[in-house]
Design an enzyme around this catalytic site. Structure first.
Site, PDB file in Angstrom:
ATOM      1  N   LYS A  85       4.147  -2.190   3.740  1.00 49.55           N
ATOM      2  CA  LYS A  85       3.289  -3.005   2.859  1.00 49.55           C
ATOM      3  C   LYS A  85       4.153  -3.736   1.833  1.00 49.55           C
ATOM      4  O   LYS A  85       5.109  -3.161   1.293  1.00 49.55           O
ATOM      5  CB  LYS A  85       2.285  -2.084   2.154  1.00 49.55           C
ATOM      6  CG  LYS A  85       1.278  -2.826   1.285  1.00 49.55           C
ATOM      7  CD  LYS A  85       0.287  -1.853   0.659  1.00 49.55           C
ATOM      8  CE  LYS A  85      -0.739  -2.558  -0.206  1.00 49.55           C
ATOM      9  NZ  LYS A  85      -1.682  -1.619  -0.857  1.00 49.55           N
ATOM     10  N   SER A 160      -6.441  -2.681  -0.141  1.00 52.67           N
ATOM     11  CA  SER A 160      -5.500  -3.773  -0.116  1.00 52.67           C
ATOM     12  C   SER A 160      -4.457  -3.676   0.996  1.00 52.67           C
ATOM     13  O   SER A 160      -3.790  -4.672   1.286  1.00 52.67           O
ATOM     14  CB  SER A 160      -4.778  -3.854  -1.462  1.00 52.67           C
ATOM     15  OG  SER A 160      -4.079  -2.650  -1.705  1.00 52.67           O
ATOM     16  N   SER A 184      -6.991   2.002  -1.027  1.00 48.87           N
ATOM     17  CA  SER A 184      -6.320   0.963  -0.245  1.00 48.87           C
ATOM     18  C   SER A 184      -5.631   1.395   1.041  1.00 48.87           C
ATOM     19  O   SER A 184      -5.198   0.536   1.807  1.00 48.87           O
ATOM     20  CB  SER A 184      -5.298   0.235  -1.112  1.00 48.87           C
ATOM     21  OG  SER A 184      -5.964  -0.703  -1.907  1.00 48.87           O
TER      22      SER A 184
HETATM   23  N1  GLN Z   1     -10.095  -1.828  -4.193  1.00 48.84           N
HETATM   24  C1  GLN Z   1      -9.499  -1.182  -5.307  1.00 48.84           C
HETATM   25  C2  GLN Z   1      -9.005  -2.207  -6.294  1.00 48.84           C
HETATM   26  O1  GLN Z   1      -9.300  -3.319  -6.098  1.00 48.84           O
HETATM   27  C3  GLN Z   1      -8.379  -0.274  -4.851  1.00 48.84           C
HETATM   28  C4  GLN Z   1      -7.153  -0.988  -4.476  1.00 48.84           C
HETATM   29  C5  GLN Z   1      -6.004  -0.068  -4.156  1.00 48.84           C
HETATM   30  O2  GLN Z   1      -6.198   1.094  -3.796  1.00 48.84           O
HETATM   31  N2  GLN Z   1      -4.805  -0.577  -4.316  1.00 48.84           N
HETATM   32  O3  GLN Z   1      -8.368  -1.941  -7.245  1.00 48.84           O
END
Ligand code: GLN
Length: 498
Positions: A85, A160, A184
């Site tokens: 990632k 994400s 994410s």
């Molecule tokens: N969807 C959550 C956010 O927007 C979690 C994102 C993540 O785990 N990096 O912050």
């Protein structure tokens, strides 16, 4: 042997070590597949095929050497491709974190997790797409374009770590690293029909991870099945003196029990996760999966996590507050591009104003507000107190059960643009994943069925701190007696048959 990109990670390791395939052949097979599918998916931000092939050649030299001299000490992942990632530092490969503000940033060092995987012999295929600074649930916040879901190109892959999940689901890589601050790893795994592990906070080093919410950030793994995920987990977990929050618990090596039954395993089913708003097909698939666990010997208990409803507001204060502090370092002076102004202040304003995306700016503003004098106690301070209540919910639950089984997300993968212009509706999608991050506990998501549109449905198991072994064993037992994790997207069949 089947087509190289059909192999699981575990099979690829065996094929390489038995000399059935070379690392160059395997890497080239993935690169060919990426070249063909990537225009449809946009799962990667950076690909450097020549760099990957050079690593593969080096691995092949070592494989030959090992086979001649001391085959028992061969590096565990020698010659195996992996995708990373784009919020994790890989020396010499651009790390954008999905942002224009880091468009030209090339880290001069490896993240600890990357260093450990390199020591194990991996070949790095490329950097996967992500919402900007991992802020999002769909990859739509990436400055490099949305990633498409391999099961339905009009839908998001989740986020994400959407690039990592889509790449694994489309067999563009056997396995990928992701990060989970609020879901994410688990949510994209669920949307793309793959297995995703969120580790205990502190279990895996964050050194070299571009920080989002430092008290929540964890590194995780996405793969085709639990066995593959465990293989990577075993190499990346353990203390690291370069990360002050890294746990001192010694590195653990998980061995999954082959045909273990689930006798004496108590599975808690939280009523708060099965409320209105949950897609009916998601509920029935998750309940069926819980029945499978029961048929394998587990005891099922109804439990309560009464503060679940506060997870969204608490998380969306704490995470932006921490993000606003973490992202202060991107000022156009130290990393990436600089949009020079008349004076220093203008340079900051131009660079940050033009190179951060909308969602990132929204969170910086929310977070700055929540931390500002006069409001800090009312917002950030209060959120921290409620966070403690959420943590206690889990502590109490784990006095009576060993793991918690729940849906990962209220729905299957949504259409690209479904939440456009309505950030709150997007935040609400995170309701089932945020609590584990607020409590710092591990979770594993894996496929348990499909909805009527043939979109994958995921379930998560949440465990107490440092219970990765237990979680993975249960998920492994489930995968040993079901075959959802072996299903492949149509996209896959179309391309593989060519
Ligand atoms: N969807 C959550 C956010 O927007 C979690 C994102 C993540 O785990 N990096 O912050």
């Amino acid at each position: 042997m089947s087509h190289p990109t059909d192999l699981t990670l575990t099979q690829a390791v065996q094929a390489l070590q038995n000399g059935e395939i070379s690392s160059r052949e395997l890497t080239q097979a993935y690169l060919d597949r990426i070249e063909r599918i990537e225009p449809d998916l946009n799962a990667f931000i950076t690909l450097e095929p020549e760099v990957a092939l050079a690593q593969a050649d080096e691995a092949d030299r070592k494989l030959v050497e090992f086979s001649k001299t001391r085959p028992e000490s061969v590096l565990p992942l020698l010659g195996v491709p992996i995708a990373i990632k784009d919020v994790l530092a890989v020396k010499g490969l651009r790390a954008t974190a999905g942002s224009k503000i880091l468009e030209s940033f090339v880290p001069p060092y490896d993240a600890t997790v990357v260093e450990r995987l390199r020591e194990a012999g991996v070949v790095i295929l490329g950097k996967t797409n992500t919402d900007e600074f991992a802020m999002g649930s769909s990859t739509e916040n990436s400055a490099y374009g949305v990633t498409h879901n391999p099961w339905d190109l009009s839908r998001v892959p989740g986020g994400s770590s959407g690039g990592s999940a889509a790449a694994v689901a489309a067999r563009m890589t056997p396995v990928a690293l992701g990060t989970d601050t609020g879901g994410s790893v688990r949510q994209p795994a669920s949307f793309c029909g793959v297995t995703g592990l969120k580790t205990t906070y502190g279990r895996v080093s964050r050194y070299g991870l571009i920080a989002y919410g430092s008290s929540l950030d964890t590194v995780g793994v996405l793969g085709q099945n639990v066995t593959d995920v465990a293989l990577i987990y075993n190499l990346i977990n353990g203390p690291d003196e370069r990360d002050a929050t890294s746990s001192h618990n010694p590195q653990e090596e998980i061995t999954l029990k082959g045909n273990g039954t689930l006798q004496n395993v108590r599975v808690g089913v939280p009523g708060e996760y099965f409320r209105e708003g949950l897609q009916a097909e998601v509920e029935s698939a998750v309940r069926e999966a819980i029945q499978v666990l029961e048929s394998l010997g587990a005891e099922i208990h109804a439990i309560q996590l009464p503060h679940t409803q506060y997870a969204v507001p608490v998380y969306y204060l704490i995470a932006p507050a921490e993000a606003s502090a973490n992202l202060a370092r991107f000022d156009g002076l130290r990393y990436g591009p600089r949009l020079k102004g008349e004076n220093l202040r203008d340079t900051y304003t131009n660079t940050r104003g033009q190179l951060f995306g909308r969602e990132t700016k929204r969170r910086i503003m929310l977070g700055t507000y929540a931390l500002s004098a006069g409001y800090q106690d009312a917002y950030y301070g209060k959120a921290q107190k409620v966070r403690t209540l959420i943590q206690r919910d889990f502590e109490e639950a784990f006095e009576t059960v060993d793991v918690i089984a729940a849906p990962v997300a209220p729905t299957t993968a949504f259409e690209i643009g479904a939440h456009r212009g309505d950030p709150l509706s997007m935040y609400l999608e995170d309701i089932f994943t945020l609590p584990a991050n607020l409590a710092g506990v591990p979770g594993i998501a894996f496929p348990v069925g499909f909805d009527s549109r043939s979109l994958p449905i995921g379930m998560q198991l949440i465990g107490s701190h440092f219970q990765e072994q237990g979680l993975m064993n249960i998920a492994h037992c489930y995968q040993n007696s079901t075959d959802w994790h072996t299903m492949k997207a149509d996209l896959y069949r179309t391309y593989a048959d060519e």
